[in-house]
Design a protein around this motif. Structure first.
Motif, PDB file in Angstrom:
ATOM      1  N   THR A   1      -4.970  -4.476   3.725  1.00 52.00           N
ATOM      2  CA  THR A   1      -3.978  -4.604   5.058  1.00 52.00           C
ATOM      3  C   THR A   1      -4.479  -3.225   5.666  1.00 52.00           C
ATOM      4  N   SER A   2      -3.459  -3.298   7.045  1.00 57.94           N
ATOM      5  CA  SER A   2      -4.150  -2.125   7.882  1.00 57.94           C
ATOM      6  C   SER A   2      -3.585  -0.595   7.518  1.00 57.94           C
ATOM      7  N   GLY A   3      -2.769  -0.466   6.629  1.00 54.41           N
ATOM      8  CA  GLY A   3      -2.574   0.953   6.054  1.00 54.41           C
ATOM      9  C   GLY A   3      -1.682   1.430   7.140  1.00 54.41           C
ATOM     10  N   THR A   4      -0.801   0.691   8.007  1.00 49.30           N
ATOM     11  CA  THR A   4       0.135   1.287   8.988  1.00 49.30           C
ATOM     12  C   THR A   4       1.241   1.965   8.132  1.00 49.30           C
ATOM     13  N   THR A   5       1.748   1.467   7.110  1.00 46.78           N
ATOM     14  CA  THR A   5       2.697   2.149   6.204  1.00 46.78           C
ATOM     15  C   THR A   5       2.483   2.855   5.080  1.00 46.78           C
TER      16      THR A   5
ATOM     17  N   ASP B   1       2.979 -14.161  22.339  1.00 47.85           N
ATOM     18  CA  ASP B   1       3.254 -13.324  21.084  1.00 47.85           C
ATOM     19  C   ASP B   1       3.406 -14.259  19.669  1.00 47.85           C
ATOM     20  N   ASN B   2       2.527 -13.575  18.712  1.00 46.44           N
ATOM     21  CA  ASN B   2       2.775 -14.503  17.468  1.00 46.44           C
ATOM     22  C   ASN B   2       2.887 -13.478  16.301  1.00 46.44           C
TER      23      ASN B   2
ATOM     24  N   GLN C   1       1.095 -11.646   8.899  1.00 45.82           N
ATOM     25  CA  GLN C   1       0.798 -10.312   8.058  1.00 45.82           C
ATOM     26  C   GLN C   1      -0.675 -10.673   7.362  1.00 45.82           C
ATOM     27  N   THR C   2      -1.137  -9.594   6.947  1.00 47.90           N
ATOM     28  CA  THR C   2      -2.412  -9.857   5.879  1.00 47.90           C
ATOM     29  C   THR C   2      -1.863 -10.904   4.692  1.00 47.90           C
TER      30      THR C   2
ATOM     31  N   ASP D   1       9.473  -6.369   7.302  1.00 46.81           N
ATOM     32  CA  ASP D   1       9.668  -6.404   8.774  1.00 46.81           C
ATOM     33  C   ASP D   1      11.090  -6.456   9.106  1.00 46.81           C
TER      34      ASP D   1
ATOM     35  N   ARG E   1       9.290  -2.131  11.681  1.00 43.50           N
ATOM     36  CA  ARG E   1       9.070  -2.191  10.176  1.00 43.50           C
ATOM     37  C   ARG E   1      10.323  -1.830   9.571  1.00 43.50           C
TER      38      ARG E   1
HETATM   39  P1  ATP Z   1       0.356  -2.072   5.683  1.00 42.56           P
HETATM   40  O1  ATP Z   1       1.024  -3.172   4.817  1.00 42.56           O
HETATM   41  O2  ATP Z   1      -0.754  -1.606   4.821  1.00 42.56           O
HETATM   42  O3  ATP Z   1       1.223  -1.089   6.197  1.00 42.56           O
HETATM   43  P2  ATP Z   1       0.049  -3.462   8.250  1.00 42.56           P
HETATM   44  O4  ATP Z   1       1.444  -4.149   7.597  1.00 42.56           O
HETATM   45  O5  ATP Z   1      -0.132  -3.110   9.504  1.00 42.56           O
HETATM   46  O6  ATP Z   1      -0.556  -2.343   7.065  1.00 42.56           O
HETATM   47  P3  ATP Z   1      -1.277  -5.997   8.419  1.00 42.56           P
HETATM   48  O7  ATP Z   1      -0.978  -7.120   7.624  1.00 42.56           O
HETATM   49  O8  ATP Z   1      -2.626  -5.886   9.182  1.00 42.56           O
HETATM   50  O9  ATP Z   1      -1.182  -4.656   8.000  1.00 42.56           O
HETATM   51  O10 ATP Z   1      -0.353  -6.244   9.667  1.00 42.56           O
HETATM   52  C1  ATP Z   1       0.932  -6.921   9.527  1.00 42.56           C
HETATM   53  C2  ATP Z   1       2.261  -6.234  10.330  1.00 42.56           C
HETATM   54  O11 ATP Z   1       2.007  -6.266  11.590  1.00 42.56           O
HETATM   55  C3  ATP Z   1       3.479  -7.152  10.232  1.00 42.56           C
HETATM   56  O12 ATP Z   1       4.013  -6.994   9.091  1.00 42.56           O
HETATM   57  C4  ATP Z   1       4.067  -6.390  11.613  1.00 42.56           C
HETATM   58  O13 ATP Z   1       5.003  -5.304  11.162  1.00 42.56           O
HETATM   59  C5  ATP Z   1       2.854  -6.147  12.395  1.00 42.56           C
HETATM   60  N1  ATP Z   1       2.942  -7.432  13.531  1.00 42.56           N
HETATM   61  C6  ATP Z   1       2.082  -8.180  13.425  1.00 42.56           C
HETATM   62  N2  ATP Z   1       2.273  -9.059  14.424  1.00 42.56           N
HETATM   63  C7  ATP Z   1       3.390  -8.835  15.225  1.00 42.56           C
HETATM   64  C8  ATP Z   1       4.292  -9.300  16.236  1.00 42.56           C
HETATM   65  N3  ATP Z   1       3.793 -10.166  16.926  1.00 42.56           N
HETATM   66  N4  ATP Z   1       5.172  -8.638  16.523  1.00 42.56           N
HETATM   67  C9  ATP Z   1       5.631  -7.384  15.822  1.00 42.56           C
HETATM   68  N5  ATP Z   1       4.962  -7.119  14.763  1.00 42.56           N
HETATM   69  C10 ATP Z   1       3.955  -7.553  14.332  1.00 42.56           C
END
Ligand code: ATP
Ligand code: MG
Length: 583
Positions: free
Chosen positions: A221-225, A361-362, A365-366, A451, A466
């Motif tokens: 995953t992106s490591g955002t959280t 928009d869509n 998640q991973t 989310d 989130r």
């Molecule tokens: P990690 O889980 O490691 O914190 P991440 O959640 O950013 O990282 P990804 O699976 O790449 O990793 O991203 C999915 C997340 O990105 C979703 O759960 C959401 O929070 C956000 N996201 C993706 N698309 C959208 C969208 N169209 N609108 C709002 N948020 C989005």
């Protein structure tokens, strides 16, 4: 806040959309019907690479262009489906001969060169598991992911190996071989030249029986959280890739498609590789990084019909204040889709103004493996909304109760957890080595996405934030997205990240970090103006109480604003995992 809807004139579209009547398609949809679009492996089962490459190469699409590649130095190379079949067969023979087995993880750390794409399909043909890494990772994130996924093999370049892997390879005792894409000779008996091995390998390869439930991809995953998680996917995920290619990306047989995401992120694999090839269409790849002129030239010169990109890229274009239609002929472009982050309404309107097309928009998640909620080319856009669930997907807003049950919220506009009914084909099958976390993602028959969102009375989903980023201020729950979108409407604002800062009186205070468009000065007057602007749009309770100007916001390499870093910096707390931070 309500934004003006964008109604569609379906009759004016150059081709008839695959999805015309949303309700009707939802009613009649079945995943089994999607399965009828696949051939199945001659030896038995279902394998991504057979459906994406071989069945086209064996049939009428043999001569069709599967890949148009733009190198960063101006080169352009093309591959037909037949070319790709031969190259991926060779690659599969190479790794088979080296003894790589079914289920073993082979990592790819590579710039977006053709060998990356050939490697992905070759690995899948051998029934090994492909794990992509972003080429700009440093040694530590690479080690963390390779150790975490029990890496047995690595496909990379000489430069990346020397710079990033050589120093950590001792810590990876299970790594059997490294294949170097551009090495003329083998370095030793473990670090090998891919071209040498490919030369000796046969163009014929039989894919052995593959169970649709066999593991195919491991994605971090992106490591955002927090610390990135290793997400397990299976071959059957292509059901979702096919269906979303058809209904969301609206693929038609002659389409030229470009997904700007790097395969290091799930979008760049699911849609930058798999979905277009499942549909037998032509896929454009650009090795270079973002550059507005370059991007518009590619859209024009390759006559791209469908473009899949991300809010971060769109905001960069907005910031540059470009007027593409003055200089470029983008008349072939029919559909723009965006994913990865919330798409501010302002960005949707920007598309209408500057490209004469809205941005759709869509959301996914991973973990979901493919698009789950979307705006469709034939359907009205309600800017700021992620759209409606894909046919075959049941999404809901739920409230988790203390006793481990979950209640579906039916009241329009009420915030809750965005949840999906498990069982869609590309649903993740686990977090690698973390069964407990996987189990915890499912509550009372729902997959809880992490989310928060709400649904309006017509079933459109609206992103709130989130779960970790929600701000509790004076008894209100405020989602950063709403505040960010409102500030984005101010002409000076290029990008905003909003967090809650602890406050003794109101719990948390809304604070906005703002980067400005070119030509605007970060003055106290502008701060006051923005605070006033926010109040007018959002009301005093929700509007930011404090503004701080920054040159850039901290983002993941996939372009997501890392609010947890803004928060940690603000509070002087440890930064946590920063392996995906864009530097
Ligand atoms: P990690 O889980 O490691 O914190 P991440 O959640 O950013 O990282 P990804 O699976 O790449 O990793 O991203 C999915 C997340 O990105 C979703 O759960 C959401 O929070 C956000 N996201 C993706 N698309 C959208 C969208 N169209 N609108 C709002 N948020 C989005
Ligand atoms: Mg996540």
């Amino acid at each position: 806040m309500e934004y003006k809807w964008i109604e569609k004139d379906v009759g004016a579209l150059p081709v008839k959309p695959n999805l015309l009547d949303y309700e009707e398609v939802r009613r009649s949809f079945s995943w089994d019907d999607v399965g009828k679009n696949f051939e199945g492996l001659p030896s038995g089962g279902l394998n991504i690479a057979h459906e994406a490459i071989d069945r086209h190469a064996n049939g009428s699409l043999k001569e069709k262009l599967a890949l148009i590649w733009h190198g960063k130095n101006g080169e352009r190379k093309t591959y037909t489906y037949e070319d790709l079949k031969k190259e991926t067969n060779r690659f599969a023979n190479v790794i088979k001969k080296l003894g790589f087995e079914k289920g073993e993880r082979i990592y790819i750390l590579s710039p977006r060169v053709p060998e990356l794409y050939i490697g992905v399909m070759g690995i899948l043909k051998n029934r090994s598991v492909m794990c992509p890494l972003f080429a700009q990772f440093g040694p530590e994130p690479i080690l963390q992911r390779m150790e975490g996924g029990d890496a047995k093999g690595l496909l990379t370049t000489e430069h990346l190996y020397d710079k990033k892997v050589a120093g950590i390879v001792d810590k990876l005792p299970d790594l059997k071989y490294v294949l170097l894409i551009d090495a003329k000779e083998h370095r030793d008996d473990k670090i090998l030249s891919l071209p040498r091995l490919m030369e000796e390998a046969s163009e014929e390869f039989e894919i052995l029986p593959t169970d649709p439930e066999d593991m195919s991809l491991l994605h971090f995953t992106s490591g955002t959280t927090g610390k990135p998680k290793g997400v397990i996917h299976v071959h059957k995920a292509i059901y979702t890739h096919w269906a979303t290619g058809y209904y969301v990306l609206d693929f038609h047989p002659d389409d030229i498609f470009w997904c700007t995401a790097d395969p290091g992120w799930v979008t760049g694999t699911s849609y930058g590789i798999i979905a277009p090839w499942l549909h037998g269409i032509t896929n454009v790849i650009d090795e270079a990084e973002f550059n507005a002129q370059r991007w518009f030239s590619i859209l024009q010169d390759e006559k791209v019909n469908v473009w899949y990109t991300a809010p971060t890229a769109i905001r960069r274009l907005m910031r540059l204040d470009v007027d593409p239609l003055k200089d470029y002929d983008l008349s072939n472009l029919r559909l723009i889709q965006s994913v990865g982050e919330p798409l501010n309404p302002e960005a949707v309107y920007w598309g209408m103004e500057k490209l004469k097309l809205p941005i759709h928009d869509n959301w996914w998640q991973t973990e979901t493996g493919g698009i789950m909620i979307a705006n469709y080319i034939s359907q009205t856009i309600r800017p700021g909304s992620m759209g409606r669930p894909l046919p075959g997907i049941e999404a809901a807003i739920v409230e988790q109760n203390d006793d481990g049950t979950a209640t579906v919220i039916t009241e329009p506009g009420k915030h809750g957890d965005l949840a999906l009914k498990p069982g869609w084909p590309s649903m993740f099958r686990g977090y690698l080595h973390n069964e407990e976390k996987y189990k915890k993602s499912f509550v009372d028959g729902w997959y809880i996405s992490g989310d928060l969102a709400y649904m309006d009375k017509d079933g459109y989903f609206w992103f709130v934030g989130r779960a970790d980023d929600i701000i509790k201020t004076s008894g209100h729950m405020v989602g950063p997205f709403e505040v960010e979108s409102a500030l984005m409407e101010h002409p000076a604002v290029a990008e905003v990240g909003v967090i809650g800062v602890p406050d003794p009186v109101i719990g948390q205070k809304v604070k906005a970090f703002v980067s400005l468009k070119e030509g605007y000065e970060p003055t106290d007057d502008l701060k006051r103006e923005l605070i006033g602007f926010g109040r007018k749009k959002l009301g005093v309770a929700v509007a930011p109480k404090e503004i701080e100007f920054v040159d850039n916001l901290p983002k993941t390499r996939s372009g997501k604003i890392m609010r947890r870093l803004l928060k940690a910096q603000e509070l002087g707390l440890p930064l946590g995992d920063t392996s995906t931070l864009e530097k």
